[in-house]
Design an enzyme around this catalytic site. Structure first.
Site, short mmCIF file in Angstrom:
data_model
loop_
_atom_site.label_atom_id
_atom_site.label_comp_id
_atom_site.label_asym_id
_atom_site.label_seq_id
_atom_site.Cartn_x
_atom_site.Cartn_y
_atom_site.Cartn_z
N THR A 153 14.26 23.37 24.25
CA THR A 153 13.29 22.84 23.25
C THR A 153 13.08 21.17 24.00
O THR A 153 13.97 20.56 24.76
CB THR A 153 14.25 22.46 22.20
OG1 THR A 153 13.42 21.51 21.24
CG2 THR A 153 15.60 22.07 22.35
N GLU A 183 13.26 18.79 22.32
CA GLU A 183 14.20 17.71 21.64
C GLU A 183 15.14 17.29 22.81
O GLU A 183 15.78 16.26 22.65
CB GLU A 183 15.10 18.38 20.59
CG GLU A 183 14.45 18.55 19.42
CD GLU A 183 14.29 17.28 18.58
OE1 GLU A 183 15.07 16.61 18.40
OE2 GLU A 183 12.87 16.83 18.42
N TYR A 230 21.94 18.63 17.34
CA TYR A 230 21.11 19.74 17.64
C TYR A 230 20.74 19.68 19.24
O TYR A 230 20.84 20.92 19.74
CB TYR A 230 19.77 19.82 16.86
CG TYR A 230 18.67 20.81 17.18
CD1 TYR A 230 18.75 22.15 17.01
CD2 TYR A 230 17.43 20.47 18.02
CE1 TYR A 230 17.82 23.07 17.58
CE2 TYR A 230 16.46 21.24 18.35
CZ TYR A 230 16.74 22.70 18.17
OH TYR A 230 15.94 23.61 18.49
N LYS A 260 21.70 22.20 22.16
CA LYS A 260 20.72 22.86 23.09
C LYS A 260 20.65 22.37 24.35
O LYS A 260 20.40 23.21 25.22
CB LYS A 260 19.41 22.45 22.63
CG LYS A 260 18.89 23.28 21.05
CD LYS A 260 18.58 24.72 21.52
CE LYS A 260 18.10 25.57 20.32
NZ LYS A 260 17.62 27.13 20.58
P1 NAP Z 1 13.84 29.75 12.59
O1 NAP Z 1 12.38 29.95 12.18
O2 NAP Z 1 14.72 28.71 12.07
O3 NAP Z 1 14.61 30.91 13.08
C1 NAP Z 1 15.94 31.11 13.53
C2 NAP Z 1 16.38 32.47 13.38
O4 NAP Z 1 17.80 32.05 13.97
C3 NAP Z 1 16.47 32.96 12.21
O5 NAP Z 1 16.07 34.52 12.54
C4 NAP Z 1 17.75 32.95 11.83
O6 NAP Z 1 18.28 34.20 10.82
C5 NAP Z 1 18.73 33.03 13.15
N1 NAP Z 1 20.11 32.49 13.26
C6 NAP Z 1 20.52 31.47 12.85
N2 NAP Z 1 21.65 31.30 13.00
C7 NAP Z 1 22.23 32.53 13.57
C8 NAP Z 1 23.44 32.94 13.95
N3 NAP Z 1 24.53 32.42 13.65
N4 NAP Z 1 23.57 34.38 14.46
C9 NAP Z 1 22.10 35.17 14.41
N5 NAP Z 1 21.04 34.62 14.29
C10 NAP Z 1 20.95 33.48 13.63
O7 NAP Z 1 13.39 28.87 14.10
P2 NAP Z 1 12.08 29.15 15.07
O8 NAP Z 1 11.08 28.08 14.70
O9 NAP Z 1 11.59 30.43 14.88
O10 NAP Z 1 12.66 28.81 16.46
C11 NAP Z 1 13.30 29.96 17.34
C12 NAP Z 1 14.16 29.24 18.29
O11 NAP Z 1 13.41 28.25 19.25
C13 NAP Z 1 15.28 28.46 17.92
O12 NAP Z 1 16.14 28.61 18.72
C14 NAP Z 1 14.79 27.15 17.98
O13 NAP Z 1 15.53 26.23 18.00
C15 NAP Z 1 13.85 26.87 19.25
N6 NAP Z 1 12.75 26.00 19.16
C16 NAP Z 1 11.93 26.03 18.27
C17 NAP Z 1 10.73 25.12 18.00
C18 NAP Z 1 9.81 25.15 17.30
O14 NAP Z 1 8.98 24.17 17.15
N7 NAP Z 1 9.55 26.12 16.23
C19 NAP Z 1 10.59 24.42 19.45
C20 NAP Z 1 11.38 24.33 20.37
C21 NAP Z 1 12.61 25.25 20.37
P3 NAP Z 1 18.11 33.96 9.50
O15 NAP Z 1 17.04 34.36 9.11
O16 NAP Z 1 19.33 34.76 9.07
O17 NAP Z 1 18.66 32.52 9.07
N1 GDD Z 2 11.53 17.73 8.26
C1 GDD Z 2 11.04 16.89 7.97
N2 GDD Z 2 10.99 16.61 6.84
N3 GDD Z 2 10.69 15.83 9.25
C2 GDD Z 2 9.95 14.67 8.83
C3 GDD Z 2 9.80 14.41 7.36
C4 GDD Z 2 10.28 15.26 6.34
O1 GDD Z 2 10.18 14.96 5.30
N4 GDD Z 2 8.98 13.18 7.39
C5 GDD Z 2 9.08 12.80 8.60
N5 GDD Z 2 9.45 13.85 9.40
C6 GDD Z 2 9.38 13.66 11.18
C7 GDD Z 2 11.03 13.69 11.58
O2 GDD Z 2 11.70 12.44 11.65
C8 GDD Z 2 10.44 14.10 13.09
O3 GDD Z 2 10.17 12.98 13.74
C9 GDD Z 2 9.12 14.86 12.99
O4 GDD Z 2 8.73 14.40 11.62
C10 GDD Z 2 9.16 16.23 13.04
O5 GDD Z 2 10.22 16.93 12.10
P1 GDD Z 2 10.69 18.61 12.20
O6 GDD Z 2 9.27 19.06 11.57
O7 GDD Z 2 11.73 18.74 11.23
O8 GDD Z 2 10.76 18.98 13.51
P2 GDD Z 2 11.61 18.29 14.69
O9 GDD Z 2 10.83 18.07 15.72
O10 GDD Z 2 12.45 17.49 14.26
O11 GDD Z 2 12.22 19.69 15.21
C11 GDD Z 2 11.27 20.93 15.49
O12 GDD Z 2 11.00 21.04 16.76
C12 GDD Z 2 11.74 21.04 18.05
C13 GDD Z 2 11.14 21.02 19.26
O13 GDD Z 2 10.77 19.61 19.44
C14 GDD Z 2 12.43 22.30 15.39
O14 GDD Z 2 11.61 23.47 15.31
C15 GDD Z 2 13.38 22.39 16.29
O15 GDD Z 2 14.18 23.67 16.22
C16 GDD Z 2 12.67 22.16 17.73
O16 GDD Z 2 13.69 22.31 18.77
#
Ligand code: NAP
Ligand code: GDD
Length: 362
Positions: free
Chosen positions: A127, A129, A151, A155
């Site tokens: 990520t 992050e 987190y 990671k």
């Molecule tokens: P998400 O929607 O929160 O999905 C997370 C998945 O992980 C769900 O299927 C959840 O299952 C499963 N999970 C959580 N804890 C588990 C455990 N202990 N054992 C087995 N499964 C478990 O996340 P996403 O947005 O699809 O992201 C996918 C991956 O990419 C994550 O690793 C996240 O950290 C990473 N990532 C995401 C972003 C982004 O912007 N979306 C960016 C960079 C990296 P349940 O449905 O049972 O909760």
């Molecule tokens: N969630 C949330 N809720 N975020 C807020 C809010 C709120 O009400 N208001 C402002 N924010 C700001 C957070 O402080 C952060 O700086 C930004 O919006 C994005 O927050 P999120 O959407 O929660 O995403 P994230 O960037 O912290 O994390 C996501 O992206 C990562 C990759 O950069 C997740 O998907 C992580 O799993 C992933 O690794």
């Protein structure tokens, strides 16, 4: 027929990736957690497909991972499972470390113990992050990491243990350093989805106000459906490597609000600063967005912008397939429909209860 195993298949990315791999002709296996409510909204439409299989397991439980791996013996593993919410990681840091850090190790070591180290390719969901308190803008594969949440620290372990298994055992494992990617399937507490749902509800008179945290935060937001293709591309190369996946474009949370509300038919004006800043509906003068310190994080990552050049040139991946404006539009369109449908369903229920009470229907 190639076999793929997806951890986190019920999540946003897992569901898109499962569709993508089924379309490519793969036999797709997914690990799901047992839950008291058997409701897997994002993959419900895939259940019953002859090449789609689910297995119970948990990244906190090595034995369950070993069991699934020895049964499926996949050609490719996509390790997407994680406690993926940054704010939640401050409340549950130990759990986050167990799943996001040690969970990654459990996958890698299980692959080795099952004798799959030479045959199985592994994608790991790393990520942006990791850049955390950023040391350079934009960020690429050479930018130093400075994780800034429990987190991100968890990671970071995942990132390095994947590299270690690649070097130590010659395993084909890749880190995708993915910047934020969103969609109509995004979890409802991530900021983009929270905004698009609120815009739809406020427009349809179902919600008064949206409370947010840091409006100045900057993100590089892409479309999740495009990003899963890049995960697959990494595993089709001759050599394993790590890649930044991003659009190369940056917007603030405030800009996201402005555009999302515009798509919902509300023009916004922002007034004030910090916790006193408000988003006002220009047409009615009503305050529809307020800042609440409840959504501030103890440490926040505020300046993410990725440089996707390596993914573009080496993988032939298109970082701008779905531009930012199109992403916001498709999310708002989806949520306008969802709010209207939820409302219609609620009205039917109320009518039915009333008719039953009055004896109109029995
Ligand atoms: P998400 O929607 O929160 O999905 C997370 C998945 O992980 C769900 O299927 C959840 O299952 C499963 N999970 C959580 N804890 C588990 C455990 N202990 N054992 C087995 N499964 C478990 O996340 P996403 O947005 O699809 O992201 C996918 C991956 O990419 C994550 O690793 C996240 O950290 C990473 N990532 C995401 C972003 C982004 O912007 N979306 C960016 C960079 C990296 P349940 O449905 O049972 O909760
Ligand atoms: N969630 C949330 N809720 N975020 C807020 C809010 C709120 O009400 N208001 C402002 N924010 C700001 C957070 O402080 C952060 O700086 C930004 O919006 C994005 O927050 P999120 O959407 O929660 O995403 P994230 O960037 O912290 O994390 C996501 O992206 C990562 C990759 O950069 C997740 O998907 C992580 O799993 C992933 O690794």
């Amino acid at each position: 027929m190639k076999k793929a195993l997806i951890t986190g298949i019920t999540g946003q990315d897992g569901s898109f990736l499962a569709e993508f791999l089924l379309h490519k002709g793969y036999d797709v296996h997914g690990i799901i957690r047992r839950s008291s409510v058997d409701y897997r909204e994002r993959i419900a439409h895939l259940e019953g497909h002859e090449r789609f299989h689910l297995h119970y397991g948990d990244l906190g439980d090595s034995m369950s991972i070993m069991q699934v791996l020895s049964l499926v013996r996949p050609d490719e593993i996509y390790n997407l499972a994680a406690q993926s919410h940054v704010q939640v990681s401050f409340d549950a840091p130990e759990y986050t470390a167990n799943v996001d850090a040690t969970g990654t190790l459990r996958i890698l070591e299980s692959v080795r113990l099952c004798g799959l180290a030479d045959s199985c390719r592994i994608y790991h969901a790393s990520t942006s992050e990791l850049y955390g308190r950023v040391e350079a803008v934009p960020q690429d594969e050479q930018t130093p990491f400075h994780p800034y949440s429990p987190y991100a620290v968890a990671k970071l372990y995942g990132f390095w243990i994947v590299k270690e298994y690649r070097d130590a055992y010659g395993m084909f494992c890749c880190n995708g350093i993915l910047f934020n990617h969103e969609s109509e399937r995004r979890g409802e507490t991530f900021v983009t989805r929270k905004i698009t749902l609120a815009a739809a509800r406020i427009k349809q008179g179902k919600q008064e106000k949206l409370l947010l945290g840091n409006l100045d935060s900057l993100r590089d937001w892409g479309y999740a459906k495009d990003y899963v293709e890049c995960m697959w591309l990494m595993l089709q190369q001759e050599q394993p490597d790590d890649y930044v996946v991003a659009t190369g474009e940056q917007h603030s949370v405030r800009e996201f609000c402005q555009l999302a509300f515009h798509e919902a038919g509300i023009e916004l004006r922002f007034e004030g600063e910090g916790v006193h800043e408000k988003g006002i509906d220009v047409a009615t003068g009503k305050v529809v967005i307020e800042v609440s310190p409840d959504f501030y994080r103890p440490t926040d990552v505020v300046n993410l912008l990725g440089n996707p050049e390596k993914a573009r040139t080496k993988l032939g991946w298109n970082p701008q397939k779905t531009p930012f404006a199109e992403l916001v539009r498709l999310m708002v369109k989806h949520d306008m429909g969802k709010v209207a449908a939820d409302d219609a369903a609620a009205r039917v229920k109320v009518n039915l209860e009333e008719y039953l009470e009055k004896g109109i229907v029995k």
